[in-house]
Design an enzyme around this catalytic site. Structure first.
Site, short mmCIF file in Angstrom:
data_model
loop_
_atom_site.label_atom_id
_atom_site.label_comp_id
_atom_site.label_asym_id
_atom_site.label_seq_id
_atom_site.Cartn_x
_atom_site.Cartn_y
_atom_site.Cartn_z
N LYS B 14 0.85 -1.19 0.00
CA LYS B 14 0.00 0.00 0.00
C LYS B 14 0.88 1.24 0.00
O LYS B 14 1.98 1.24 0.58
CB LYS B 14 -0.86 -0.03 1.26
N LYS B 19 7.21 0.40 1.17
CA LYS B 19 7.68 -0.61 0.22
C LYS B 19 8.89 -0.12 -0.58
O LYS B 19 9.80 -0.89 -0.88
CB LYS B 19 6.56 -1.07 -0.72
N LYS B 45 4.26 8.12 -8.69
CA LYS B 45 4.95 9.13 -7.85
C LYS B 45 6.45 9.19 -8.16
O LYS B 45 7.12 10.16 -7.84
CB LYS B 45 4.78 8.79 -6.37
N ASP B 131 -1.96 -1.13 -4.33
CA ASP B 131 -3.41 -1.28 -4.20
C ASP B 131 -4.00 -2.01 -5.40
O ASP B 131 -5.18 -2.33 -5.40
CB ASP B 131 -4.07 0.09 -4.04
#
Lengths: 415, 290
Positions: B14, B19, B45, B131
């Site tokens: 998530k 991560k 991102k 996700d």
């Protein structure tokens, strides 16, 4: 639960809207989608088609990833610069809508700059070409038509879907002839005597006539916005009896008409049909007399053809399949006095229904060729897809009934 | 230079769960152990490899596609700590276009540019937004890309929820040749019950926890300097945690097809843990307050 649809007979919503916009002079469609979306719409129209030349933003992967709105902005500007038209209609395909391009903002920018640009969401997942036609007409009525002074006797004709319904223009022209015949003024919107002025004049009509469920949303919008009364027909009338009945409803609803002159016109149409049927009676008898028949047709043609064959010729329907999945609220109108009606867009299901009917003649599209051959019976092609070119001869109205008779006698003679 | 077939591993989690930090530290640990490593950030991102590169800017694959049409590997990569080749797939500006298709396009382009044949890595780590919001983000676990996937999760319910969604994607694609699940990496462990909760989730979904990464100030400090723990604090206990994880991933780890929980079962499971951790009375007190 979603199900597979085998060999659908209609393109997607984008196609229907594109065909409709293309059939109005003065309106330029702009396809905001990948190149294939427009090409598919053109390829669908193989015989007597509408070409494949439309302005398009030709979205590629780059635009899918980064958004295609600025490409659209550029294309609206270029289209307005190159193609002379009054209204540009931006029609979106699935990719543009799935990535969320702000099409409305791009159209608004053009409108703010003084250009008449209509944006319309017509992604394929919204429905078939029939839905696209319906959305286009409704949006055109709601967003491009302004109120005006009522023109006595003007009657709007809606329902046949340009290019998707095989004989759409012939049907509109026959209806126009009949409406003119009873002393009213036809407003065809599409085709050579339609155009943008005809679209704009819809607000000035005395009456709207919807010949298929797909004109329903537009006639209601015309009623809501301008108070124009409307008649919903149970599909196209086929043959002089049904045509006469519809013309009588139109005359009754349209206000000031010379009733006596209208009656003379309607009677002459009946007299003409009776003359030809008398001449053909022996031939029809020799070819087998009363036959059982099956139809697999969209709602524009299904009911009218079944009624003509049953009531005028005395034949028996063995299977009736309506192939364009009309909205539920229109089905009771369509089914008026018909025996069991099946609704299916799926070719396998349609073939099964026709194949098990035991019909001695089939009325459908070229997709029914296989099942007609299996039954070893004649097939009369009166729906898309078909390779029968129809520029002037449709199946609606009193002349359409005679066209159908010509086709039946010719095909039965060759069988 | 390695002559072995590279091992492709996808790491999901998530957003904000750690991560990228975990993946970068594993990459750094693998590089430290002498392996050739590529880390590919698959998150719009574009901040997956930042701490491998000292926080320097890197042109993303999609930025490069947008600007020049046909980039080279050199245009879209940078050499980071220990020789790790860093790549960011990138994405559109927020609110525009399709990031999922972007991931697809970026991975396709890297294959077309023969990245793996040219660089000859031992390990390729895909750091993916976890996700699994659409098909595009499932690209790394689809057939022919990664062989195994790991999921980073904390004991927070939403992180577990995202992990469960990844399990759904893996169980969908694995039978047709997609990646199998290598296991769960438990991150940000700081409460006494966190490990037990994640262990329980793993066992109920047919997998296991392959490492427990404690919440650590060393990680936060290292990130402020734009570095991994392996680089900034190589002697720390935290660095050893990552080295151990790297050894597990580099080895012949067991893989499985997970059995994700359905929505009611997941909610029921979470509620049981709520009762267990906070006591059944907590819910009644909450009801009284409300």
């Amino acid at each position: 639960m979603a199900a597979h649809l085998m060999r659908p007979r209609a393109g997607c919503a984008l196609h229907g809207a594109l065909y409709a916009a293309t059939a109005i002079d003065g309106v330029t469609p702009l396809v905001h989608a990948t190149p294939g979306c427009g090409v598919q719409a053109g390829l669908w129209q193989d015989v007597g088609g509408c070409g494949v030349s439309w302005p398009t933003s030709n979205l590629s992967e780059k635009h899918i990833v980064f958004g295609g709105a600025s490409r659209l902005r550029e294309q609206i500007k270029n289209t307005r610069g190159v193609v002379s038209s009054e209204i540009t209609v931006v029609l979106t395909g699935c990719p543009a809508e799935m990535i969320g391009d702000d099409v409305e903002a791009m159209a608004q920018e053009a409108r703010d700059a003084g250009d008449e640009v209509l944006d319309l969401a017509t992604a394929g997942f919204r429905g078939s070409a029939y839905h696209g036609y319906q959305s286009f007409l409704q949006a055109a009525v709601e967003r491009t038509v302004a109120p005006g002074v009522t023109r006595a006797g003007l009657v709007n004709i809606l329902g046949p879907v340009p290019h998707q319904d095989a004989t759409w223009l012939a049907e509109i022209e026959e209806l126009s002839r009949l409406i003119a015949g009873v002393g009213l003024i036809p407003n065809p919107i599409f085709g050579p005597f339609g155009g943008l002025s005809s679209l704009r004049a819809t607000a000035q009509a005395e009456l709207s006539v919807s010949l298929s469920p797909w004109g329903g949303a537009a006639v209601r919008a015309l009623d809501d916005r301008f108070g124009i009364p409307w008649i919903e027909s149970a599909g196209l009338p086929v043959g002089a009896a049904a045509t006469g009945a519809l013309l009588e409803r139109i005359v009754a609803a349209a206000g000031e008409v010379d009733d006596a002159a209208a009656r003379i016109f309607i009677d002459r149409e009946r007299q003409r049909e009776a003359y030809f049927i008398d001449r053909l009676l022996e031939t029809l008898y020799r070819q087998g007399g009363a036959r059982s028949f099956a139809v697999a047709l969209p709602s524009l043609h299904a009911g009218g053809i079944v009624r003509f064959l049953s009531r005028t010729l005395g034949w028996s329907p063995a299977a009736i399949v309506v192939t364009d999945n009309p909205p539920a609220e229109h089905r009771s109108t369509l089914e008026d006095e018909l025996p069991i009606v099946h609704y299916s867009e799926d070719d396998d299901e349609i073939a099964a229904l026709i194949g098990s009917s035991g019909a001695e003649i089939v009325f459908g599209s070229s997709l029914e060729r296989a099942v007609a051959d299996r039954l070893a019976v004649p097939l009369i092609e009166c729906a898309a897809p078909t390779r029968r070119l129809s520029l002037t001869s449709g199946f609606g109205g009193s002349r359409g009934g005679l066209t159908l008779l010509e086709a039946i006698v010719t095909a039965s003679d060759q069988a | 230079m390695s002559t072995n077939k590279p091992k492709h591993i996808a790491i999901y989690g998530k957003g904000g769960i750690g991560k990228s930090t975990t993946t970068s530290n594993i990459s750094a640990a693998l590089a430290e152990a002498g392996h050739r490593v590529i880390q590919i950030g698959c998150d719009p991102k574009s901040d997956s490899t930042t701490i491998l590169r000292g926080g320097e800017d890197l042109t993303t694959v999609l930025d490069s596609l947008r600007d020049s049409g046909r980039p080279t590997i050199a245009d879209v990569s940078a050499i980071g700590f220990g020789g790790v080749l860093c790549i960011e797939a990138g994405g559109p500006v927020p609110g525009v276009g399709c990031a999922g298709r972007g991931i697809n396009a970026a991975v396709d382009l890297l294959h077309e540019l023969k990245l793996f044949e040219e660089f000859k890595p031992d390990y390729v780590l895909y750091d993916v937004l976890g996700d699994v919001v659409c098909g595009g983000f499932a690209v790394p676990i689809r057939s022919g890309i990664a062989e195994s996937a790991f999921v980073v999760t904390s004991s927070d319910f939403m992180a577990i929820f995202a992990a469960n969604n990844l399990f759904k994607a893996i169980s969908k694609y694995a039978p047709s040749g997609g990646a199998r699940l290598g296991g769960v990496i438990a991150n940000s462990i700081q409460t006494p019950y966190a490990s037990a909760l994640i262990d329980d989730f793993a066992s109920r979904t047919g997998t296991n926890v392959v490492g427990y990464v404690p919440r650590s100030l060393t990680v936060a400090q290292s990130e402020l300097y734009g570095q991994t723990v392996i680089e900034a604090a190589p002697a720390s206990e935290q660095a050893d945690v990552y080295r151990q994880l790297a050894r597990h991933i580099a080895g012949d780890h067991p893989v499985s097809i997970p059995k994700p929980l359905n929505a009611p079962a997941l909610k029921q499971w979470a509620k049981q843990w709520g009762d267990r951790v906070f006591g059944g009375a907590a819910e009644r007190r909450l009801a009284e307050v409300v």
